[in-house]
Each structure stands twice: as structure tokens, then as C-alpha cells.
Design a protein around this motif. Structure first.
Motif, short mmCIF file in Angstrom:
data_model
loop_
_atom_site.label_atom_id
_atom_site.label_comp_id
_atom_site.label_asym_id
_atom_site.label_seq_id
_atom_site.Cartn_x
_atom_site.Cartn_y
_atom_site.Cartn_z
N ALA A 219 -2.93 1.21 -8.74
CA ALA A 219 -3.48 2.45 -8.19
C ALA A 219 -2.60 2.53 -6.36
CB ALA A 219 -4.26 3.01 -8.48
N SER B 171 -0.16 11.75 -10.46
CA SER B 171 -0.81 10.65 -9.77
C SER B 171 -1.35 11.60 -8.55
CB SER B 171 0.27 10.51 -8.93
OG SER B 171 0.18 9.51 -7.90
N ALA B 172 -2.67 11.25 -8.16
CA ALA B 172 -3.06 12.21 -7.08
C ALA B 172 -2.10 11.83 -5.56
CB ALA B 172 -4.29 10.94 -6.57
N TYR B 173 -1.24 10.98 -6.06
CA TYR B 173 -0.81 11.05 -4.44
C TYR B 173 0.26 12.36 -4.62
CZ TYR B 173 -2.65 6.57 -3.27
OH TYR B 173 -3.28 5.76 -3.19
N PRO C 254 2.90 2.78 -4.26
CA PRO C 254 3.12 3.64 -5.11
C PRO C 254 2.35 5.54 -4.55
CG PRO C 254 0.91 2.00 -5.08
CD PRO C 254 1.68 2.29 -3.51
N ALA D 270 -6.74 6.69 -2.03
CA ALA D 270 -6.89 5.67 -3.01
C ALA D 270 -7.71 5.45 -4.19
CB ALA D 270 -6.17 4.72 -1.85
N ARG E 165 -8.93 6.48 -17.13
CA ARG E 165 -7.91 7.15 -18.34
C ARG E 165 -8.12 5.02 -19.06
NH1 ARG E 165 -4.23 8.24 -14.25
NH2 ARG E 165 -2.66 7.07 -14.71
N ARG F 272 1.00 -1.33 0.06
CA ARG F 272 0.45 -0.12 0.20
C ARG F 272 0.97 1.55 -0.03
NH1 ARG F 272 -2.92 2.62 -0.53
NH2 ARG F 272 -4.69 2.72 1.26
N LEU G 15 -9.10 7.92 -4.74
CA LEU G 15 -9.41 9.45 -6.08
C LEU G 15 -8.32 9.12 -7.33
CD1 LEU G 15 -9.93 11.72 -6.32
CD2 LEU G 15 -8.59 13.04 -5.12
N GLU G 16 -7.12 7.87 -7.01
CA GLU G 16 -6.13 7.88 -7.79
C GLU G 16 -6.27 6.74 -8.31
OE1 GLU G 16 -3.42 8.25 -8.92
OE2 GLU G 16 -2.28 6.90 -9.71
N GLN H 183 -4.48 14.36 -16.58
CA GLN H 183 -5.67 13.15 -15.53
C GLN H 183 -4.51 12.11 -15.02
OE1 GLN H 183 -6.04 14.74 -19.22
NE2 GLN H 183 -6.91 13.79 -19.46
N TYR H 184 -3.05 12.51 -15.68
CA TYR H 184 -2.95 11.18 -15.72
C TYR H 184 -1.64 11.25 -14.48
CZ TYR H 184 -3.33 9.20 -20.20
OH TYR H 184 -4.12 8.71 -21.26
#
Lengths: 418, 89
Positions: B18, A130-132, A68, B45, B55, A65, B47-48, A127-128
Motif C-alpha cells: 500500500a 487508492s487513497a493516494y 505507490p 498510508a 478488501r 515509500r 487509510l490506503e 473501495q478499490y
């Protein structure tokens, strides 16, 4: 009575050693971790050497977890934190969560992760990304991830003052202990050996362009011409002495005895650089005289002008060749915010062993009147040490470490502190 | 790939890419109605994961859809509803 801040655990991730014992053996043996960059192709860059933590695979040490969402520096920091907690024998689940905090230093944040996401942004679109990315690049991310992983919810933060930050963080940990926290995990780990991090460092103008690993980083040598950057650092478990007693701690490395920080005058002002003052403030804070210091871990910039300033500060405070000086970072490169915590760890291990590790590859330039420990480790009792660190832009910090006879006869309220 | 239906296997694969594999129960037929938070995946998590589903499957999931789909079953249904709308083109 304010509590003394004692170090009970050490975690090291260094280019020349993974784990404190491996690192200590390498450092006393003069083993270098500096070599040609492998994390990207450095052939088109003027600087091509680095101290890399080779063979590290985050998957071997961390839950899936976390992978990423973390930059390499955070992965290394999480493993270093695990080592430090294990070394101190701390089970965080057994201690009050608000009594434990995390204070790390950072010099640049998660550059490698950020570079990847910026590349996604300009080559593919928003959009590509990462949310992180929202936190993975962050200065404070190592503190945050360590805090979350171990449920350490007390006072926490991050210090950003380039390489000096590593000492500033440890001083902040001591401040929090004095304010009543039981345990602070502190130190620093940086890792930005990626093209973006590299060009940022090149822009600073202090990188060595030598391609010979044993000739590239030569502080206090007539051939000093910049430094080699590295990745890694150290994390320490710092506890209040009373809290450590309550927890039944049986082994303590030493005490964070004093701290001083100064800022250099404006360039061209003609006024004296402020490193000497930082050392004096730290010694006063520790209530120790220069004669009582057994070793100085130098910042060791390997820029002639900066080496001169440091050698002069040491000579003015301690006298000509008045104290052994060393810079084992010649074996790791400069680790950004990780460098000074690693020096603090090294100084504490030197106290334990009565051995000062060497400054490798360096022949002391005749103009410096310091007692530089070169080539081989020096056997001598170490009861008190000074660690110096400077950050680009004028930061100067000094920390004084002092040994403790933890298991010896107790003297009143002093807990057997020498 | 992005043809036809969004399945539990697609969700599990994308979730792992993700956000990594959780220590707890994995996403499968037995946990279709277990909330993501109980499976070890918090809002970021998701959201990603949502971004990657968008996509790969060429759809748009707004944030509220993601957060109003607290279980694998709800999210799979929400994604498939959008795939169906898209189908005629």
C-alpha cells in the motif's frame, strides 16, 4: 534593491538524455528520443510516436515509500529536482526551510495514475480506488512532493497554462526571489503517455499521425503537420544573487532577465496574435534591445498557421533573419509544461558552451524569413537568449536569459553582471 | 489468505504494497508497540492500508478504528476482532 534571479542548478529528464550532461551531448549531436510508443499499444490510435524517457525505473532513484503514491510525472520530477539540487550544490537541510520554495508548471496532472484508479472505480468499485488518488493526479502534486521531500516550505505553487506554463512558473519564481525568497526550485515535468492522456491530446487536433520518427515533427517546414508529444522536462534552481553569494556559489548559468506574457485575441476577431507583444514586453523587462539577443528558442508548434504567426513575430521584432532561431524539441517532442523549462536549460547550456543546438530534420519553408539553425549545431557566443512558449487556448510567454560574469571583476552593486 | 487470523506478516506485506517500505524500523515483533507515525507511515498510508485489509479479509474498518489503532498491535487486534465477529457465518 530587488535581487536578481540567477540559475545555479539544472536537472534534466528528457527523451534523448537523462541528466543535463547526457541531454546536452545528445542535443548537440542531433540524437532523437522520438520513436514508436512503448508505454501502451498505440496500434489502434491515429498517432503512434512519442518521445519517451526510456529505461527509467523509479525504484532505482526514489525511496520505496514514494512509489505507490506517485504518478510517473512526479517520479520523473522528483529525480529531476534531485539532479538540480545536486548540480547547484544545495544541501536543503543547511538552509532556512521557509527561505526555499517550489513553483512548477503542469499541463494535465498525473494522467497515468488517474487512469488506473478510474479503471478500478468502474471495474471493481470505490473501495478499490487508492487513497493516494486524492492527490497523485493533482496539478500541484510535483510541487508538493518536491517541497515535502526536501523540506522547502517557503512560497510555492503551480502554474497551469499548457506549454506556456513552463515559462510562467519560472517568472513566478523570479517574482518570489524579488519578494525576498532565497531559493526557488522551478520548471516543469509532464508525462502522460497513457491511453487517457493520449486521447485527450488527440482531441486537441494537433498531433502528427506520421509513423516516421524523423518526419513526424517538422516545425517551419513545408511538411509541418502537427507535433509528437513527449514526456520529461527540466527543473532549475533559481536563487537571489545575494543569497547565492552568501552560500558561496561559484558557478552560475545565467540570469532570468526578463519576462512577458500575453493572451491572444478571440479567434476570428481579425486582431493580431499577441506573441510579438509578449517578446517585446520581455525585452523591455530585461532592458535589452533585439540586437542584443543571440538566439531565440522557438515554440515550434509545427501547425502551419501557428508556425506562420511565430515566424512573423520573430521577424517583426528581430528583423528578417536577424537572429538565429532553433527548436531542439524536434528531438524530444513537445513535453507539455516540461518543454519550455527544458528550452531554458538548453539556452543556459548554450551560453556555457557557445554552441546553438540544431532543429533536426527540418528544411525551412521558403515563406519563413528566419535564420533557423538546422542539421548541425552552430558555434557562436551566446550572451542573451529568448525562449518562447505557447499554450493551447491563446497563452503566449517569453523569457529573456542573460549571461553573468559571476567570477569576474565586480562592478559596484552589479555583482559583475554584464 | 483471508482465512483465520490477521498476522503481523499480513500487516507488513499489505503495508508495503500500500505504502512502500519505510526507511525506519520495519513492522515486526520488535515494533508491535511503536506508533505507525514513528515507523514512517502517516494517516494516508494507513487509510490506503486499511482499504486493502478490508478488501482482502472481507471486513469493514471505519476510519475512526484506523486512527484509534496507532500501533501495529492495536491494528492487528482491531482487525482480528472483526474477523471473529464475522466467523460464525
Amino acid at each position: 534593491m530587488t535581487s536578481r534571479a540567477v540559475v545555479t542548478g539544472i536537472g534534466v529528464v528528457s527523451p534523448n538524455g537523462f541528466g543535463a550532461e547526457d541531454y546536452w551531448a545528445a542535443t548537440c549531436g542531433g540524437k532523437s528520443g522520438i520513436d514508436r510508443v512503448t508505454r501502451f499499444d498505440p496500434s489502434r490510435y491515429p498517432a503512434r510516436l512519442a518521445g519517451e524517457v526510456s529505461g527509467f525505473s523509479a525504484q532505482d532513484h526514489l525511496p520505496s515509500r514514494l512509489i505507490p503514491q506517485t504518478d510517473r510525472m512526479t517520479q520523473l520530477a522528483l529525480v529531476g529536482a534531485d539532479h538540480a539540487l545536486a548540480d547547484a550544490g544545495v544541501s536543503t537541510g543547511d538552509l532556512p526551510e521557509f527561505g526555499m520554495g517550489v513553483v512548477t508548471a503542469s499541463s494535465c496532472g498525473g494522467f497515468e495514475f488517474g487512469q488506473g484508479e478510474l479503471r478500478n472505480l468502474w471495474s471493481k468499485g470505490g473501495q478499490y480506488v487508492s487513497a493516494y488518488q486524492s492527490f497523485a493526479w493533482f496539478y500541484a502534486v510535483n510541487t508538493g512532493q518536491i517541497s515535502i521531500r526536501h523540506g522547502m516550505r517557503g512560497p510555492s505553487g503551480v502554474l497551469v497554462s499548457d506549454q506556456a506554463g513552463g515559462l510562467d512558473a519560472i517568472a513566478q519564481a523570479r517574482r518570489l526571489i524579488r519578494k525576498g525568497s532565497d531559493l526557488i526550485l522551478s520548471g516543469g515535468v509532464d508525462a502522460s503517455i497513457c491511453p487517457w492522456g493520449w486521447v485527450a491530446q488527440l482531441a486537441g487536433g494537433r498531433l502528427s499521425t506520421s509513423e516516421q520518427p524523423d518526419r513526424a515533427y517538422l516545425p517551419f517546414d513545408t511538411d509541418a503537420a502537427g507535433h509528437v508529444p513527449g514526456e520529461g522536462g527540466a527543473l532549475l534552481i533559481i536563487e537571489g544573487a545575494e543569497a547565492a553569494r552568501r552560500r558561496g556559489v561559484t558557478r552560475v548559468y545565467g540570469e532570468i532577465g526578463g519576462y512577458g506574457a500575453t493572451f491572444d485575441p478571440r479567434p476570428g476577431s481579425g486582431r493580431e496574435p499577441a506573441l510579438r507583444k509578449a517578446i517585446e514586453i520581455a525585452l523591455d523587462d530585461a532592458e535589452l534591445s533585439p540586437e542584443e539577443i543571440d538566439v531565440v528558442f522557438a515554440d515550434a508548434a509545427a501547425i502551419p498557421e501557428l508556425d506562420r504567426v511565430e515566424a512573423m513575430a520573430i521577424t517583426e521584432v528581430f528583423g528578417c533573419r536577424g537572429v538565429p532561431v532553433t527548436a531542439p524539441k524536434t528531438m524530444t517532442g513537445r513535453l507539455g509544461s516540461g518543454a519550455a523549462p527544458l528550452d531554458v536549460a538548453t539556452a543556459l547550456l548554450a551560453m556555457r558552451s557557445g554552441l546553438i543546438p540544431p532543429t533536426t530534420n527540418v528544411t525551412l519553408a521558403p515563406e519563413y524569413d528566419i535564420d533557423l539553425v538546422t542539421t548541425l549545431p552552430r558555434r557562436t557566443p551566446v550572451h542573451a537568449a529568448v525562449v518562447l512558449a505557447r499554450g493551447q487556448g491563446g497563452f503566449n510567454s517569453a523569457v529573456v536569459l542573460r549571461s553573468i560574469d559571476w567570477n569576474g571583476p565586480k562592478e559596484g552593486n552589479e555583482h559583475g553582471i554584464r | 489468505m483471508a482465512s483465520g487470523e490477521f498476522t503481523i506478516e499480513d500487516l507488513r506485506r499489505i503495508l508495503h504494497e500500500a505504502a512502500g517500505e519505510s526507511d525506519g524500523a520495519d513492522v515486526d515483533v520488535g515494533t508491535m508497540d511503536t506508533e505507525f507515525i514513528d515507523l514512517g507511515y502517516e494517516s494516508l498510508a494507513l487509510l490506503e492500508t486499511g482499504g486493502r485489509i478490508e478488501r482482502e479479509f472481507g471486513i469493514t474498518l471505519d476510519d475512526s478504528t484506523l486512527f484509534e489503532s496507532p500501533t501495529p498491535r492495536a491494528l492487528i487486534e482491531a482487525v482480528n476482532a472483526r474477523l471473529t465477529v464475522r466467523e460464525p457465518s
